[in-house]
Scaffold this active site. Sequence first.
Site, PDB file in Angstrom:
ATOM      1  N   ILE A   1      -7.255   1.899   2.245  1.00  0.00           N
ATOM      2  CA  ILE A   1      -7.945   2.129   3.699  1.00  0.00           C
ATOM      3  C   ILE A   1      -9.076   2.987   3.320  1.00  0.00           C
ATOM      4  O   ILE A   1      -8.833   4.111   2.597  1.00  0.00           O
ATOM      5  CB  ILE A   1      -7.188   2.382   4.905  1.00  0.00           C
ATOM      6  CG1 ILE A   1      -5.973   1.330   4.964  1.00  0.00           C
ATOM      7  CG2 ILE A   1      -7.933   2.166   6.193  1.00  0.00           C
ATOM      8  CD1 ILE A   1      -6.181  -0.135   4.973  1.00  0.00           C
TER       9      ILE A   1
ATOM     10  N   VAL B   1       2.927  19.635  10.944  1.00  0.00           N
ATOM     11  CA  VAL B   1       3.783  18.357  11.174  1.00  0.00           C
ATOM     12  C   VAL B   1       5.400  18.788  10.601  1.00  0.00           C
ATOM     13  O   VAL B   1       6.340  18.305  10.818  1.00  0.00           O
ATOM     14  CB  VAL B   1       3.336  16.984  10.975  1.00  0.00           C
ATOM     15  CG1 VAL B   1       2.347  16.588  11.988  1.00  0.00           C
ATOM     16  CG2 VAL B   1       3.113  16.894   9.469  1.00  0.00           C
TER      17      VAL B   1
ATOM     18  N   TYR C   1       3.979  10.297  -3.857  1.00  0.00           N
ATOM     19  CA  TYR C   1       3.393   9.246  -2.372  1.00  0.00           C
ATOM     20  C   TYR C   1       4.088   8.072  -2.277  1.00  0.00           C
ATOM     21  O   TYR C   1       4.705   7.788  -1.180  1.00  0.00           O
ATOM     22  CB  TYR C   1       2.200   9.296  -2.745  1.00  0.00           C
ATOM     23  CG  TYR C   1       1.368   8.425  -1.584  1.00  0.00           C
ATOM     24  CD1 TYR C   1       1.048   9.121  -0.290  1.00  0.00           C
ATOM     25  CD2 TYR C   1       1.236   7.034  -1.775  1.00  0.00           C
ATOM     26  CE1 TYR C   1       0.355   8.386   0.653  1.00  0.00           C
ATOM     27  CE2 TYR C   1       0.535   6.087  -0.709  1.00  0.00           C
ATOM     28  CZ  TYR C   1       0.393   7.010   0.319  1.00  0.00           C
ATOM     29  OH  TYR C   1      -0.420   6.189   1.425  1.00  0.00           O
TER      30      TYR C   1
ATOM     31  N   ALA D   1       7.068   6.864  -3.616  1.00  0.00           N
ATOM     32  CA  ALA D   1       8.577   7.407  -3.153  1.00  0.00           C
ATOM     33  C   ALA D   1       8.546   7.741  -2.010  1.00  0.00           C
ATOM     34  O   ALA D   1       9.618   7.296  -1.096  1.00  0.00           O
ATOM     35  CB  ALA D   1       9.236   8.343  -4.123  1.00  0.00           C
ATOM     36  N   SER D   2       7.767   8.512  -1.285  1.00  0.00           N
ATOM     37  CA  SER D   2       8.012   9.045   0.056  1.00  0.00           C
ATOM     38  C   SER D   2       7.545   7.973   1.112  1.00  0.00           C
ATOM     39  O   SER D   2       8.173   7.663   2.141  1.00  0.00           O
ATOM     40  CB  SER D   2       6.897  10.112   0.324  1.00  0.00           C
ATOM     41  OG  SER D   2       5.666   9.655   0.435  1.00  0.00           O
TER      42      SER D   2
ATOM     43  N   SER E   1       3.091   2.011   2.852  1.00  0.00           N
ATOM     44  CA  SER E   1       2.188   1.826   1.935  1.00  0.00           C
ATOM     45  C   SER E   1       2.490   0.409   1.076  1.00  0.00           C
ATOM     46  O   SER E   1       3.449  -0.011   0.873  1.00  0.00           O
ATOM     47  CB  SER E   1       1.910   2.831   1.026  1.00  0.00           C
ATOM     48  OG  SER E   1       1.044   2.386  -0.058  1.00  0.00           O
TER      49      SER E   1
END
Length: 258
Positions: A192, A68, A159, A161-162, A146
């Site tokens: 999850i 991606v 993670y 921060a993204s 998130s």
Amino acid sequence: MPASSQKLAGRVSIITGAASGIGAATAELFASHGSKVALIDIDGTGLEQVAGKLRLQGAEVFTGVADVTAGIAARETVAAIVARWGRIDVVMPCSGISVGGTVATIDEAMWDKVFAVNVKGSYLWMHEALPHMIERCSGSVILLGSQLVASSAGNNAAYIASKGALATLAKTMAVDHARDGIRVNVLMPGVIDTAMSRKSLTRYPDPAATRERWANRHAMQRFGQPEEVARAALFLASDDSSFTTGSQLFVDGGWSAM
């Protein structure tokens, strides 16, 4: 499902990260509601397993094995989807990685990789799909954030921060494209029960104790299921959310309320 109760009948949905987890669950639910589904993932084996199941259920499925983060893959794959079905109605980039660590401990290459997959990997597919949605003056973009953006558990700086970047990107995209007839929202799941969360647990000395701690951090005291996030995605993809854009929809079992 009877056609009269299908919420996405005749529409075309692109879902990246569709070989497992939230992406796979969303693909199955969207297909059951009449959407043609274009499934993208770097995991070709997993992708074909999901696609095969949906085809047996009568769904129209396109598959694209792609990284991606590669712009040419996004460009050529979106063009192929439009050539086959003539339209794009929903884009939901679900591809993501989580590697753990703090700003002090994560190295530059891994920081860049997380942002490449989670942020650039979302941007590229939206960038290629948006002109087709603008042309029709209609569409729904669903980003995957998130709950950690609102209430961090720590030790996952890149993670989080993204995902914060995606949450704010949804807001500005919503403003940019409201007059184009395109709605942009972001789902904010809790923990999850997916392959990614199970892999994340292995970073800790006692995965079982960490799992229990994470479960209890939710007000509902459990992990969510991919299907529960998929149902929220269906709301955002369908006309049920026709006056909803720029929103953050928390599907987090009460994590952010604690």
